[in-house]
Design a protein around this motif. Structure first.
Motif, PDB file in Angstrom:
ATOM      1  N   HIS A  58       0.845  -1.198   0.000  1.00 57.85           N
ATOM      2  CA  HIS A  58       0.000   0.000   0.000  1.00 57.85           C
ATOM      3  C   HIS A  58       0.875   1.242   0.000  1.00 57.85           C
ATOM      4  O   HIS A  58       1.931   1.275   0.628  1.00 57.85           O
ATOM      5  CB  HIS A  58      -0.879   0.058   1.247  1.00 57.85           C
ATOM      6  CG  HIS A  58      -2.100  -0.802   1.209  1.00 57.85           C
ATOM      7  ND1 HIS A  58      -2.781  -1.107   0.063  1.00 57.85           N
ATOM      8  CD2 HIS A  58      -2.783  -1.406   2.213  1.00 57.85           C
ATOM      9  CE1 HIS A  58      -3.821  -1.869   0.355  1.00 57.85           C
ATOM     10  NE2 HIS A  58      -3.832  -2.070   1.664  1.00 57.85           N
ATOM     11  N   GLY A  59       0.396   2.276  -0.665  1.00 52.40           N
ATOM     12  CA  GLY A  59       1.037   3.579  -0.603  1.00 52.40           C
ATOM     13  C   GLY A  59       0.391   4.406   0.499  1.00 52.40           C
ATOM     14  O   GLY A  59      -0.619   4.013   1.103  1.00 52.40           O
ATOM     15  N   HIS A 105       4.388  -0.741   6.783  1.00 49.50           N
ATOM     16  CA  HIS A 105       4.740   0.485   6.059  1.00 49.50           C
ATOM     17  C   HIS A 105       6.205   0.452   5.648  1.00 49.50           C
ATOM     18  O   HIS A 105       7.062  -0.010   6.397  1.00 49.50           O
ATOM     19  CB  HIS A 105       4.465   1.717   6.927  1.00 49.50           C
ATOM     20  CG  HIS A 105       4.495   2.995   6.147  1.00 49.50           C
ATOM     21  ND1 HIS A 105       5.643   3.746   6.019  1.00 49.50           N
ATOM     22  CD2 HIS A 105       3.537   3.634   5.437  1.00 49.50           C
ATOM     23  CE1 HIS A 105       5.373   4.803   5.268  1.00 49.50           C
ATOM     24  NE2 HIS A 105       4.100   4.763   4.909  1.00 49.50           N
ATOM     25  N   ARG A 106       6.482   0.951   4.477  1.00 52.52           N
ATOM     26  CA  ARG A 106       7.851   0.876   3.943  1.00 52.52           C
ATOM     27  C   ARG A 106       8.846   1.735   4.708  1.00 52.52           C
ATOM     28  O   ARG A 106      10.046   1.597   4.506  1.00 52.52           O
ATOM     29  CB  ARG A 106       7.864   1.212   2.457  1.00 52.52           C
ATOM     30  CG  ARG A 106       7.360   2.589   2.124  1.00 52.52           C
ATOM     31  CD  ARG A 106       7.188   2.792   0.650  1.00 52.52           C
ATOM     32  NE  ARG A 106       6.130   1.897   0.207  1.00 52.52           N
ATOM     33  CZ  ARG A 106       6.019   1.409  -1.012  1.00 52.52           C
ATOM     34  NH1 ARG A 106       6.853   1.729  -1.932  1.00 52.52           N
ATOM     35  NH2 ARG A 106       5.054   0.603  -1.324  1.00 52.52           N
ATOM     36  N   SER A 107       8.382   2.602   5.590  1.00 49.28           N
ATOM     37  CA  SER A 107       9.310   3.391   6.406  1.00 49.28           C
ATOM     38  C   SER A 107       9.922   2.552   7.525  1.00 49.28           C
ATOM     39  O   SER A 107      10.828   3.009   8.215  1.00 49.28           O
ATOM     40  CB  SER A 107       8.593   4.603   7.002  1.00 49.28           C
ATOM     41  OG  SER A 107       7.588   4.172   7.906  1.00 49.28           O
ATOM     42  N   ARG A 108       9.407   1.341   7.714  1.00 46.80           N
ATOM     43  CA  ARG A 108       9.894   0.396   8.728  1.00 46.80           C
ATOM     44  C   ARG A 108       9.750   0.939  10.147  1.00 46.80           C
ATOM     45  O   ARG A 108      10.626   0.801  10.985  1.00 46.80           O
ATOM     46  CB  ARG A 108      11.339  -0.026   8.438  1.00 46.80           C
ATOM     47  CG  ARG A 108      11.434  -0.829   7.152  1.00 46.80           C
ATOM     48  CD  ARG A 108      12.846  -1.357   6.935  1.00 46.80           C
ATOM     49  NE  ARG A 108      12.901  -2.114   5.697  1.00 46.80           N
ATOM     50  CZ  ARG A 108      13.271  -1.593   4.532  1.00 46.80           C
ATOM     51  NH1 ARG A 108      13.605  -0.337   4.437  1.00 46.80           N
ATOM     52  NH2 ARG A 108      13.301  -2.350   3.458  1.00 46.80           N
ATOM     53  N   VAL A 109       8.599   1.576  10.370  1.00 45.17           N
ATOM     54  CA  VAL A 109       8.184   1.973  11.713  1.00 45.17           C
ATOM     55  C   VAL A 109       6.766   1.446  11.898  1.00 45.17           C
ATOM     56  O   VAL A 109       6.081   1.132  10.918  1.00 45.17           O
ATOM     57  CB  VAL A 109       8.233   3.506  11.925  1.00 45.17           C
ATOM     58  CG1 VAL A 109       9.651   4.035  11.764  1.00 45.17           C
ATOM     59  CG2 VAL A 109       7.284   4.228  10.997  1.00 45.17           C
ATOM     60  N   LEU A 141       5.537   5.745  -3.510  1.00 47.32           N
ATOM     61  CA  LEU A 141       5.252   5.974  -2.098  1.00 47.32           C
ATOM     62  C   LEU A 141       3.831   6.469  -1.929  1.00 47.32           C
ATOM     63  O   LEU A 141       3.106   6.038  -1.040  1.00 47.32           O
ATOM     64  CB  LEU A 141       6.245   6.989  -1.508  1.00 47.32           C
ATOM     65  CG  LEU A 141       5.993   7.372  -0.060  1.00 47.32           C
ATOM     66  CD1 LEU A 141       6.219   6.159   0.842  1.00 47.32           C
ATOM     67  CD2 LEU A 141       6.884   8.511   0.362  1.00 47.32           C
ATOM     68  N   GLU A 142       3.400   7.368  -2.796  1.00 46.96           N
ATOM     69  CA  GLU A 142       2.063   7.947  -2.677  1.00 46.96           C
ATOM     70  C   GLU A 142       0.973   6.987  -3.131  1.00 46.96           C
ATOM     71  O   GLU A 142      -0.050   6.851  -2.486  1.00 46.96           O
ATOM     72  CB  GLU A 142       1.988   9.244  -3.492  1.00 46.96           C
ATOM     73  CG  GLU A 142       0.674   9.978  -3.337  1.00 46.96           C
ATOM     74  CD  GLU A 142       0.364  10.413  -1.901  1.00 46.96           C
ATOM     75  OE1 GLU A 142      -0.824  10.572  -1.602  1.00 46.96           O
ATOM     76  OE2 GLU A 142       1.276  10.587  -1.085  1.00 46.96           O
ATOM     77  N   ASN A 143       1.172   6.303  -4.255  1.00 46.34           N
ATOM     78  CA  ASN A 143       0.108   5.504  -4.859  1.00 46.34           C
ATOM     79  C   ASN A 143       0.235   4.005  -4.659  1.00 46.34           C
ATOM     80  O   ASN A 143      -0.648   3.264  -5.051  1.00 46.34           O
ATOM     81  CB  ASN A 143       0.024   5.802  -6.357  1.00 46.34           C
ATOM     82  CG  ASN A 143      -0.368   7.235  -6.607  1.00 46.34           C
ATOM     83  OD1 ASN A 143      -1.242   7.765  -5.936  1.00 46.34           O
ATOM     84  ND2 ASN A 143       0.297   7.878  -7.545  1.00 46.34           N
ATOM     85  N   GLY A 144       1.334   3.545  -4.089  1.00 43.77           N
ATOM     86  CA  GLY A 144       1.526   2.113  -3.898  1.00 43.77           C
ATOM     87  C   GLY A 144       2.150   1.481  -5.122  1.00 43.77           C
ATOM     88  O   GLY A 144       2.375   2.128  -6.145  1.00 43.77           O
ATOM     89  N   VAL A 145       2.434   0.204  -5.029  1.00 44.70           N
ATOM     90  CA  VAL A 145       3.057  -0.525  -6.113  1.00 44.70           C
ATOM     91  C   VAL A 145       2.087  -0.615  -7.290  1.00 44.70           C
ATOM     92  O   VAL A 145       0.908  -0.903  -7.114  1.00 44.70           O
ATOM     93  CB  VAL A 145       3.465  -1.940  -5.642  1.00 44.70           C
ATOM     94  CG1 VAL A 145       3.975  -2.771  -6.799  1.00 44.70           C
ATOM     95  CG2 VAL A 145       4.511  -1.838  -4.545  1.00 44.70           C
ATOM     96  N   ALA A 146       2.566  -0.348  -8.479  1.00 49.74           N
ATOM     97  CA  ALA A 146       1.729  -0.381  -9.674  1.00 49.74           C
ATOM     98  C   ALA A 146       1.038  -1.725  -9.800  1.00 49.74           C
ATOM     99  O   ALA A 146       1.667  -2.766  -9.649  1.00 49.74           O
ATOM    100  CB  ALA A 146       2.567  -0.096 -10.915  1.00 49.74           C
TER     101      ALA A 146
END
Length: 169
Positions: A58-59, A105-109, A141-146
């Motif tokens: 998810h973005g 979340h990809r920020s790893r928090v 980051l905003e829209n998620g993986v295509a």
């Protein structure tokens, strides 16, 4: 109703052995555009793409939408995010512990603390060792993986490997 047929390469593990190419849009041989055209004609043009609630692809926009429109689902994904921190219980019990920690979340928090409202380009770049195309990274980051995820399988770029016990890892 799925808006498109998942490609066989998107189906992993046990799902691959029970894959059945059937469903309303598949049976009608409709493309994604056909489905959207039909949904628009009956007043459902804003139907979102389907994906797993706790999809790590998810973005920020998708996380904000869950948080802002469905407080119960947000509480569920925050709890799920906390539950996966140390990995899969079955894998841990069999001695295949997760190296590090898992986060949605990809920020790893933790998701409850993730910067889903606004992430500046500088913050994003600081988290990355190397970005080939900063505009594409911010877009993802905003829209998620295509392509997002389908209801049947994750479309993330994950190559599953079967371990000695027949489990995918």
């Amino acid at each position: 109703m799925p808006l498109q047929t998942p490609r066989p390469s998107e189906v992993h593990g046990e799902e691959a052995s029970v894959w059945l190419n059937s469903g309303p849009s598949i049976d009608l041989n409709w493309s994604r555009a056909d489905c959207i055209r039909y949904l628009s004609s009956i007043g459902l043009a804003d139907t979102p793409e389907s994906s797993c609630l706790g999809c790590p692809f998810h973005g920020n926009q998708q996380w904000r939408n869950i948080r802002d429109t469905s407080p119960q689902e947000w509480a569920d994904v925050v709890a799920f995010d906390a539950a996966i921190r140390q990995g899969n219980a079955r894998a841990n019990a069999s001695g295949n512990r997760l190296l590090g920690q898992a986060f949605l979340h990809r920020s790893r928090v933790p998701l409850s603390q993730a910067p889903i409202d606004h992430v500046t380009a500088a913050e994003w770049a600081a988290r990355q060792q190397e970005i080939d195309d900063p505009a594409a990274a911010v877009e993802e980051l905003e829209n998620g993986v295509a392509g997002g995820c389908s209801p049947w399988a994750c479309r993330g770029e994950v190559e599953l490997v079967q371990d000695d016990f027949g489990l995918a890892s």
